[in-house]
Enzyme design. Structure first.
Site, PDB file in Angstrom:
ATOM      1  CG  ASN A 123       5.774  -7.027  14.699  1.00 14.90           C
ATOM      2  OD1 ASN A 123       6.987  -6.933  14.618  1.00 14.90           O
ATOM      3  ND2 ASN A 123       4.919  -6.090  14.668  1.00 14.90           N
ATOM      4  CE  LYS A 164       5.056  -3.641  17.558  1.00 12.75           C
ATOM      5  NZ  LYS A 164       3.921  -2.732  18.174  1.00 12.75           N
ATOM      6  CG  HIS A 191       2.545  -3.496  12.086  1.00 10.49           C
ATOM      7  ND1 HIS A 191       2.259  -2.335  12.737  1.00 10.49           N
ATOM      8  CD2 HIS A 191       2.315  -4.404  12.934  1.00 10.49           C
ATOM      9  CE1 HIS A 191       2.222  -2.504  14.033  1.00 10.49           C
ATOM     10  NE2 HIS A 191       2.310  -3.776  14.090  1.00 10.49           N
ATOM     11  CD  GLU A 215       4.170  -0.109  15.169  1.00  7.23           C
ATOM     12  OE1 GLU A 215       5.020  -1.041  14.804  1.00  7.23           O
ATOM     13  OE2 GLU A 215       3.729  -0.454  16.450  1.00  7.23           O
ATOM     14  CD  GLU A 273      -1.601  -6.225  14.755  1.00  9.53           C
ATOM     15  OE1 GLU A 273      -1.024  -6.862  15.500  1.00  9.53           O
ATOM     16  OE2 GLU A 273      -0.954  -5.163  14.323  1.00  9.53           O
ATOM     17  N   GLY A 325       0.402  -1.671  21.500  1.00  8.01           N
ATOM     18  CA  GLY A 325       1.340  -1.318  22.521  1.00  8.01           C
ATOM     19  C   GLY A 325       0.693   0.032  23.241  1.00  8.01           C
ATOM     20  CB  SER A 362      -2.328  -4.590  24.457  1.00 10.72           C
ATOM     21  OG  SER A 362      -1.588  -3.204  24.246  1.00 10.72           O
TER      22      SER A 362
HETATM   23  C1  PEP Z   1       1.852  -5.238  16.800  1.00  9.12           C
HETATM   24  O1  PEP Z   1       2.531  -4.473  16.973  1.00  9.12           O
HETATM   25  O2  PEP Z   1       1.470  -5.927  15.928  1.00  9.12           O
HETATM   26  C2  PEP Z   1       1.284  -5.503  18.180  1.00  9.12           C
HETATM   27  C3  PEP Z   1       0.089  -6.100  18.351  1.00  9.12           C
HETATM   28  O3  PEP Z   1       1.777  -4.906  19.351  1.00  9.12           O
HETATM   29  P1  PEP Z   1       1.339  -5.003  20.990  1.00  9.12           P
HETATM   30  O4  PEP Z   1       0.975  -6.611  21.321  1.00  9.12           O
HETATM   31  O5  PEP Z   1       2.640  -4.665  21.647  1.00  9.12           O
HETATM   32  O6  PEP Z   1       0.245  -4.233  21.156  1.00  9.12           O
END
Ligand code: PEP
Length: 245
Positions: A9, A11, A95, A97, A167, A173, A208
């Site tokens: 992803n 983003k 997601h 976000e 998630e 992040g 992460s």
């Molecule tokens: C995500 O945004 O789906 C995600 C898992 O981000 P990160 O790996 O940066 O935590």
């Protein structure tokens, strides 16, 4: 036997030049997992072309968002049929976000899930709890209700062949990863919640993930791959995660 999937992803990151450099550097030799790339909308066709040069059978294109509607006067929106037109196979829906920054409710996420499936694409349905919800021991309840919103609209059959990404919001992040045991507990819960379809569903972990922690997460019986944000912008790091899968 479930196939493993690692989805990138990007983003709102990247550029035409970045995409070119990324795929020049990407080496997926020794990777047996399926791999998907979800760039921002303007780069879908650029990445679709670059994917043709990746020497790996199981690569696919995905999008990060979609409209819940089919067509019409909806300025700024992109339909699932349009994504299919660009050879996308996956679409990330729900997601955190989008839920937190753009006010997407679980009901809207459910409508997007349905639109994506009706177009013949596969949603990557993101679910997860905030830190506050985890600390109040409400993680499973919150995730259960995010899943229920989809099956209330689409029926329990909607889980057939599904891809769900757990998630934890507090791990996205932030550099904080759920421990393999914490993730496994939730993945097992999700698989059971999907009923008969659970056995075949791919349940990804996101939050992460890096090449250094990927193997211990993938060693868990109910973790079938990863949705990767930050680390998916580094070709070497991302390939390392794919190789661990
Ligand atoms: C995500 O945004 O789906 C995600 C898992 O981000 P990160 O790996 O940066 O935590």
């Amino acid at each position: 036997m479930r196939k493993t999937l690692v989805a990138a992803n990007w983003k709102m990151n990247g550029s035409r030049e970045f995409a070119g450099e990324f795929f020049k550097a990407l080496d997926l030799s020794g990777v047996s997992a399926d791999v998907a790339f979800c760039p921002p909308f303007p780069y879908l066709s650029v990445v679709a072309d670059l994917l043709k040069q990746v020497g790996h059978q199981g690569v696919a294109l995905g999008a990060q968002n979609v409209s819940e509607r089919d067509a019409g006067a909806f300025t700024g929106e992109v339909s699932a049929a349009m994504l299919k037109d660009f050879d996308a196979r996956y679409v990330i829906v729900g997601h955190s976000e989008r839920r937190s920054l753009y006010g997407e409710s679980s009901e809207l996420v459910a409508r997007k899930y349905v639109a994506v499936r009706q177009a013949g694409l596969m949603p990557i349905l993101c679910v997860g709890e905030t830190l506050e919800e985890r600390e109040a021991s409400r993680a499973l309840e919150v995730i259960g209700s995010q899943l229920n919103a989809v099956s209330e609209l689409a029926g329990e059959d909607c889980w057939h062949g599904a891809v769900v990404a757990y998630e934890p919001v507090w791990a996205i992040g932030t550099g904080k990863t759920a421990t393999p045991e914490q993730a496994q507990e939730v993945h097992e819960f999700i698989r059971k919640r999907l009923g008969a379809a659970g056995e075949q569903a791919q349940i990804l972990y996101g939050g992460s993930v890096k090449s250094a922690n990927a193997a211990s997460l993938f060693a868990q019986p109910d973790i079938d791959g990863a949705l990767v944000g930050g680390a998916s912008l580094d070709a070497g790091e991302f390939a390392g995660i794919c190789r661990a899968a």
